[in-house]
Design an enzyme around this catalytic site. Structure first.
Site, PDB file in Angstrom:
ATOM      1  N   ALA B  19       7.520   1.832 -10.606  1.00 25.08           N
ATOM      2  CA  ALA B  19       8.107   1.109 -11.739  1.00 25.08           C
ATOM      3  C   ALA B  19       7.965  -0.379 -11.490  1.00 25.08           C
ATOM      4  O   ALA B  19       8.865  -1.157 -11.740  1.00 25.08           O
ATOM      5  CB  ALA B  19       9.571   1.498 -11.917  1.00 25.08           C
ATOM      6  N   GLY B  21       4.820  -3.660 -11.426  1.00 23.92           N
ATOM      7  CA  GLY B  21       4.077  -4.449 -12.409  1.00 23.92           C
ATOM      8  C   GLY B  21       3.422  -3.579 -13.456  1.00 23.92           C
ATOM      9  O   GLY B  21       3.594  -3.786 -14.662  1.00 23.92           O
ATOM     10  N   ASP B  42      10.625   5.446  -8.059  1.00 28.80           N
ATOM     11  CA  ASP B  42      10.316   4.225  -7.322  1.00 28.80           C
ATOM     12  C   ASP B  42      11.413   4.000  -6.302  1.00 28.80           C
ATOM     13  O   ASP B  42      12.593   4.093  -6.634  1.00 28.80           O
ATOM     14  CB  ASP B  42      10.209   3.020  -8.274  1.00 28.80           C
ATOM     15  N   ASN B  50       9.361 -10.500  -8.631  1.00 30.23           N
ATOM     16  CA  ASN B  50       8.868  -9.497  -9.585  1.00 30.23           C
ATOM     17  C   ASN B  50       8.931 -10.018 -11.019  1.00 30.23           C
ATOM     18  O   ASN B  50       8.274  -9.501 -11.912  1.00 30.23           O
ATOM     19  CB  ASN B  50       9.737  -8.224  -9.547  1.00 30.23           C
ATOM     20  N   ASN B  52       7.990 -12.453 -12.771  1.00 29.56           N
ATOM     21  CA  ASN B  52       6.921 -13.088 -13.553  1.00 29.56           C
ATOM     22  C   ASN B  52       6.089 -12.059 -14.300  1.00 29.56           C
ATOM     23  O   ASN B  52       5.169 -12.403 -15.011  1.00 29.56           O
ATOM     24  CB  ASN B  52       6.018 -13.955 -12.658  1.00 29.56           C
ATOM     25  N   ASP B 119      -1.342   4.574   1.050  1.00 34.30           N
ATOM     26  CA  ASP B 119      -0.646   5.683   1.672  1.00 34.30           C
ATOM     27  C   ASP B 119       0.035   6.584   0.639  1.00 34.30           C
ATOM     28  O   ASP B 119      -0.152   7.795   0.618  1.00 34.30           O
ATOM     29  CB  ASP B 119       0.411   5.086   2.611  1.00 34.30           C
ATOM     30  N   CYS B 160     -11.933  11.165  -2.403  1.00 36.11           N
ATOM     31  CA  CYS B 160     -13.341  11.497  -2.196  1.00 36.11           C
ATOM     32  C   CYS B 160     -14.095  10.311  -1.620  1.00 36.11           C
ATOM     33  O   CYS B 160     -15.043  10.464  -0.859  1.00 36.11           O
ATOM     34  CB  CYS B 160     -13.990  11.917  -3.512  1.00 36.11           C
ATOM     35  N   CYS B 172      -5.560  -7.521  22.932  1.00 38.37           N
ATOM     36  CA  CYS B 172      -5.738  -8.586  23.934  1.00 38.37           C
ATOM     37  C   CYS B 172      -5.994  -9.933  23.273  1.00 38.37           C
ATOM     38  O   CYS B 172      -5.608 -10.972  23.791  1.00 38.37           O
ATOM     39  CB  CYS B 172      -6.844  -8.223  24.927  1.00 38.37           C
TER      40      CYS B 172
END
Lengths: 600, 675
Positions: B19, B21, B42, B50, B52, B119, B160, B172
């Site tokens: 929920a 943009g 959500d 948010n 804007n 994800d 796919c 390192c």
């Protein structure tokens, strides 16, 4: 209010990352006039208010109907029968408390025809669902005042978007994929010397694997020139296929000589190979920039001579000083809010844009002079590459120093360019402004749109090829002609009644006849073969007739998104705006741009 | 050109994931198009940044659930008669929760994604495949966007085509030899911030730096045990001692990371002499530590007086310490001074900017520590403070720490604005593109619904299938070779070797050192790499070796914990060695995949920062310049965040940096090979 700047930065953070603080400042000082607040008008308004424009003024005389409550996001059911302009303004205002909302309950066409001075003080006028004839008058009015105009029409599942203004210059075009200007084919002496100082045979393996690929290419090109029979001059580069292949092969062999047989090339050599084309890419002035530079001198001279910079329009419209439309209402609390936050900082970017033609003229002279040697000022950027910190920094310094020297040269030339008369009293562009201009000058652009009245005369004959050929623009050309024809049919009281109330067949017939009219008109006086309504697809005729004057919300969302995106480009003066007529075809789900809005 | 399927939209059951943009635009457009049954999920709450574009939210909603507020706003907009017919169900929850499993998905006719991370997109993709529900997927970045459609049997699934993943930086380099701003920013965020303010028991590579240096002479002793002890010792250093004042603690940390550790790294001659690198320098900690204004700011609390509850304390400890010190961020120079306050100006004139970084480090660090302690006491357990890109205190601490480290290493400093963009993988976002994309989603959803409604095998169904499109929105006129700015293309065909929808046909090979990797490390690597939620790992020889889930009994938990610590080669059933096939399962996603392990020793960390080689057979390489397809995994420390944050899509972090630093200064970029 002390924290307004900070909270604005947070609120607009994600978009400031697109157009920067100076782009946002421009947006926050833009006063936008919106003619018509149907679905497309409301969607556009929503996007601009969210973005944080200074103010909007909605002009619309309609009363809210049941249909509005079903297709317009800025209308509530409780508004039935009340002023649509008022309702939309109130809800749009709620979207962003920093924006000032105003409305005028008048017919847009009426304001255009009777109060042209009304448009003078806006920074942008957006007109939706305006009849062609009214759009042409509005266009003349806006050009007189130097106010940019965006026109948009939505008919069922088709829509158009078109910008109209005399001239728009773009400094920050922000192209997606720009190749770095590294001057490998044409190095300047310091860069040559820097590359020459590298002696790979005297280095240990670790150092050698970190020599920047720019240096490898420069050295290899130098060696290639010496190896030619007879040795080639310093400007010569591989040009033929075999020469280029040989250049790559010897470069690969050079890298392989430092690794054991069967081992991969070192990364820096691999990078050099994949960038080998830069050895024969001349640092030419891109065509859009060349176009700007070629006219820069003339435009700068004209600006210096006339008080209106670049002004090509001279239409006489009586100014209506102090015109206050009946019913205008302001939201006073929001007005106060804006006053304290909308002053844009005088940044280098703004100065560079204000002095666009003067600086373009200076760059043009720079290119022609010995200092430029035919090339644009260097932007000084160096892409990431395999290198040690020290090697990278010293190479970067060479590029920075050259960019700085070029910008300084441009700045001193700029002092010799006559200043626009209206700015004679202000200081000449600063060094920072010159630097900013030079950094972006490779992608500068100027766009000019023909008058709407000229497009109405010539547009259809321009798309005749697209109409006749089975190409990607054919549907768009069909829709373009049909929307013109529909406008013609609606302009006449008699045919308009048929279009609104007739049977489906009668509507289609009327529309087909109108197509014939606009097509014949388009070829009047032309020597070419006459165009007839046969060219227009029967399928599209029946679709347009069937859609009538609907503005489906889903379609309006897309068109409103495009209109507001173009509005932001114009206001922020960033990105290249739309230079033709965009035709959105929601049946196919595509958009095409017809080349009918450019100046002849 | 058949009539629009308005009726189908109003009679169908729709699931919206996200929920943010795109989600706000989509919900509005669906409701106006007379959709009547919508579920919206959500997990996020509303932030100022948010506003804007996420127009269903107002300032007064900041901190509230996006899903719930969006539902209320959309319903409020409908006329009463329609409101009664329109059922919107809001879930303020993570899409990965078990109640949103296959059975939940099966009730919908189409799923519409408005997500911000790869994800969660992969998770939804798997559930859509399992439940056989078509998916309309979308994303925007700045002025570009796309809508793609994934219908089993007609087009590719979301997975796919491999997606570019976030770039990993060699530990390192981060720890010893940073040479780009991003290196110090990642160090500040993922090592220092997490180590100092993360929950109880968190140990980052920052603490491990310690034991690696100390352990070199302890070859005889049990390395595993040594390691654990050394970890404890190192981690302990980064916790305040009994009775130690937060301010003193931060000074101690400052001395450690910007003086002692730098001296230590400086002593590793092989890192510097042959590599042509400049040695790092230490910072004069004593110059910064006794600044009264800093101490005062650090100990201040903006909470209202007389209300000293822990919650109030937490609230009061969220305001910017930099602002309190008068050090504004002007987007160009970090902590420059633009305050109109005369005192602040005076301060600015006398203290050069590097001092500002140190002052902000101390003041914001103290406040963060106090917030962590207050949270721990109110919750009863120390879960720490997670890095959040919209948390002013967190971003300024990370900026200050990274700038101080950059100063040690001669790397250009970054403004808070830029550092925040890099640390939070922030994606440009604007209402206009989201509006266009939402309109296109609804247009595509209508076609998909007609496909679903048509009988299987019918001509009607085939006809609709041929009309499905993936659509790309490209800012005019940058579309290559054409003047189109909305480009529909036929959807991608399914990839036969796809390990998600291809029925396990595609083989995955993972090459790593089986004598070094532990089972626990392997499991968490695979979980992340494959975006699994509750992985179960087994081999044919040994059976189940690893499992996650709430329903495990104590014996199982204990067994898995023991196994997780073992090296792969030492596992039961001959171990996981060269050639072993590992079977992975995630019941919550109805997902199975086999991974063949190859043993390889001594991988170069510089070249393989993950210390392994991940190879998907026949996998198509991600296309570098495909419009609006640049996505990267979200990496903001919140773990598996799911539905719609404000970042409607994600670009690769590298590209973001180019854009962000453009106006500041070219980064002294070079990626030297090093050990």
């Amino acid at each position: 209010m002390a924290d307004a700047g900070g909270s604005h930065k947070r609120k607009y953070d994600r978009q400031i990352r697109i157009w920067g603080d100076h782009g946002q400042a421009r947006l926050q000082s833009a006063n936008v006039c919106m003619l018509g607040c149907g679905p497309v008008g409301s969607e556009t308004l929503k996007n601009l208010v969210l973005g944080g424009i200074a103010s909007f003024t909605v002009v619309d005389a309609e009363l809210v109907t049941a249909r509005d409550t079903g297709n317009n996001f800025l209308i509530e059911a409780s508004m039935l029968g009340t002023s649509r302009a008022k309702g939309v303004s109130a809800l749009a205002q709620e979207l962003n408390e920093s924006v000032v909302g105003r409305f005028v309950e008048e017919e847009p066409a009426h304001v255009v025809q009777n109060n042209p001075g009304f448009f003078r003080d806006f920074d942008l006028v957006i007109a939706t669902q305006l009849a062609d004839a009214v759009a042409a008058v509005l266009d003349d009015v806006c050009r007189t005042h130097g106010v940019p105009l965006i026109l948009s029409t939505c008919v069922g599942f088709a829509g158009t978007v078109r910008l109209s203004l005399a001239e728009h210059t773009v400094l920050e075009a922000k192209p997606d994929n720009s190749v770095a200007d590294l001057r490998i084919a044409r190095p300047w002496p310091e860069l040559m010397a820097h590359a020459a100082a590298y002696d790979l045979s005297a280095m240990d393996d670790v150092e050698r694997r970190h020599v920047p690929w720019v240096v490898l290419l420069l050295k290899h090109l130098h060696d290639w020139r010496l190896a030619q029979q007879p040795p080639a001059p310093e400007t010569h580069v591989p040009t033929t296929g075999p020469e280029k292949r040989a250049f790559r092969d010897t470069l690969r062999a050079w890298g392989s000589s430092y690794v054991e047989v069967g081992h991969d090339l070192p990364d820096n050599f691999r990078e050099a190979l994949s960038n080998a084309y830069l050895a024969w890419t001349q640092p030419e002035v891109p065509s859009a920039a060349a176009n700007v530079l070629s006219q820069a001198s003339a435009v700068a001279m004209r600006a210096a001579a006339s008080p209106v910079a670049g002004g090509a329009d001279d239409l006489d419209v009586a100014p209506c000083v102090g015109f206050v439309p009946s019913g205008a209402t302001t939201y006073a609390h929001a007005l106060a809010d804006v006053a304290t936050t909308s002053a844009p900082p005088a940044s280098a970017a703004a100065t560079a844009e204000e002095n666009f033609w003067q600086l373009a003229c200076a760059v043009s002279r720079f290119v022609d002079q010995a200092s430029g040697g035919g090339f644009l000022p260097l932007d000084g950027s160096l892409p990431d590459m395999t290198a040690t910190t020290e090697m990278f920094l010293s190479l970067q310094n060479i590029y920075h120093a050259k960019a700085e020297a070029d910008a300084t040269a441009v700045a001193s030339i700029a002092l010799e360019v006559p200043r626009p008369r209206d700015r004679n009293h202000t200081a000449p562009p600063s060094a920072a402004a010159c630097r900013h201009f030079c950094k972006h000058c490779r992608h500068i652009n100027v766009l000019r749109w023909c008058r709407v009245s000229d497009e109405l005369r010539n547009g259809i004959s321009t798309v005749r090829a697209a109409l006749a050929n089975d190409g990607p623009s054919r549907d768009a050309a069909n829709l373009y002609v049909l929307l013109r024809a529909r406008d013609t049919a609606l302009a006449d009281t008699q045919t308009a009644r048929v279009m609104r109330e007739g049977t489906a067949t009668a509507q289609e017939d009327e529309l087909r006849r109108a197509c014939g009219t606009v097509l014949r008109r388009a070829c009047a006086g032309a020597h070419s073969e006459p165009l007839t309504e046969e060219l227009i697809s029967a399928e599209w005729i029946s679709e347009i007739a069937r859609w009538g004057d609907t503005e489906p919300h889903t379609v309006a969302t897309v068109i409103g998104g495009i209109v507001s995106q173009e509005a932001i480009k114009l206001v922020t003066r960033q990105f290249v705006p739309l230079d033709g007529v965009l035709v959105y075809n929601a049946v196919r789900g595509d958009a095409a741009v017809l080349d009918v809005a450019k100046t002849a | 050109m058949s009539p629009p399927a308005t009726d189908l939209l109003s009679s169908s059951h729709l699931l919206m994931v996200g929920a943010g943009g795109i989600g706000c635009e989509l919900l509005k457009t669906l409701v106006i198009a007379k959709a009547t049954r919508i579920h919206i999920i959500d997990l996020d709450t509303i932030d100022v940044s948010n506003l804007n574009r996420q127009f269903l939210f107002r300032n007064k909603h900041v901190g509230m659930s996006k899903a719930i507020v969006a539902r209320e706003a959309a319903l409020a907009f409908l006329p009463p008669a329609r409101r009664d017919q329109c059922s919107i169900t809001a879930h303020h929850a993570n899409i990965k929760q078990p109640e949103f499993g296959v059975e939940f998905f099966k009730q919908f006719d189409v799923v519409l994604n408005g997500l911000d991370n790869v994800d969660a997109r992969r998770h939804v993709n798997r559930l859509c495949l399992a439940a056989r529900v078509p998916l309309v997927e979308s994303g925007t970045t700045g002025l570009v966007g796309q809508v793609t459609c994934h219908v089993r049997g007609v087009s590719a699934c979301y997975e796919c085509k491999p997606k570019p993943t976030a770039k990993a930086y060699p530990v390192c380099t981060l720890r010893n030899t940073p040479d780009k701003p991003i290196h110090t920013i990642v160090w500040a965020k993922d090592m220092l911030f997490k180590q100092l303010f993360g929950g109880d028991g968190v140990v980052t590579d920052l603490a491990e730096a310690e034991n690696n240096n100390n352990n070199t002479n302890n070859e005889d002793s049990n390395p595993q045990e040594e390691q654990t002890n050394a970890d404890d010792v190192a981690a302990k250093f980064f916790k305040p001692e009994e009775g130690e004042q937060p301010y003193d603690f931060l000074v101690r940390v400052f001395r450690r990371v910007f003086v002692d550790d730098i001296v230590k790294v400086n002593g590793m001659d092989d890192l510097w002499e042959k590599q042509g690198r400049r040695r790092p320098v230490t910072l004069p900690v004593d110059r910064y530590k006794s600044n009264d204004a800093v101490k005062k700011t650090a100990s201040a609390n903006d909470a209202k007086e007389g209300e000293s509850s822990p919650d109030n304390e937490v609230l009061g400890l969220s305001a910017s310490a930099a602002a309190a010190l008068g050090y504004d961020d002007d987007h160009a120079v970090s902590f420059g001074c633009k305050s109109s306050n005369a005192d602040a100006k005076e301060k600015c004139a006398t203290a050069p900017p590097p001092d500002h970084d140190a002052h902000v480090f101390l003041a914001s660090g103290v406040r963060l520590l106090r917030r962590k302690l207050a949270l721990a006491s109110s919750r009863g357990s120390d879960d720490g403070v997670a890095f959040d890109k919209d948390d002013a205190l967190a971003t300024e601490f990370v900026t200050a720490a990274s700038n101080l480290r950059s100063r040690c290493y001669g790397i250009p400093r970054q403004s808070v604005f830029n550092a925040k963009g890099m640390a939070g993988n922030i994606v440009h976002a604007v209402a206009t593109t989201n509006a266009i994309v939402a309109g296109l989603i609804v247009a595509e959803a209508r076609k998909v619904l007609r496909y679903v409604a048509a009988a299987e095998g019918s001509d009607e169904r085939a006809a609709v299938a041929s009309k499905l499109r993936d659509t790309y929105v490209v800012p005019f006129p940058q579309c290559p070779g054409s003047k189109y700015c909305i480009q529909p293309t036929s959807p991608e065909e399914a990839h036969a070797g796809c390990y998600v929808c291809g029925g396990g046909a595609g083989g995955i090979t993972l090459s790593l050192d089986t004598n070094v990797w532990t089972l626990g490390e392997l499991a968490s690597f695979l979980k992340k790499k494959l975006s699994m939620h509750l992985p179960l790992l087994e081999t044919d020889e040994a059976g189940q070796l690893y499992e996650e889930g709430d329903d495990l009994d104590e014996d199982e938990v204990e067994r898995y914990e023991t196994l997780a610590k073992k090296r792969l080669a030492e596992l039961p059933g001959d171990g996981i060695v060269d050639g072993t096939t590992v079977n992975l399962q995630d019941l919550s996603q109805d997902f199975n995949v086999k991974v063949v392990v190859r043993h390889v020793a001594d991988l170069d960390e510089e070249e393989y920062p993950e210390l392994c080689i991940w190879d998907v057979e026949g996998g198509i390489q991600p296309v570098a310049n495909a419009p609006a397809q640049e996505e990267a995994e979200k990496n903001d420390g919140n773990g598996a965040s799911a539905a719609g944050d404000d970042d409607d899509d994600l670009v690769m972090i590298d590209e973001d940096i180019e854009v962000l630093t453009e106006n500041v200064q070219a980064p002294p970029a070079k990626k030297a090979r090093r050990v």
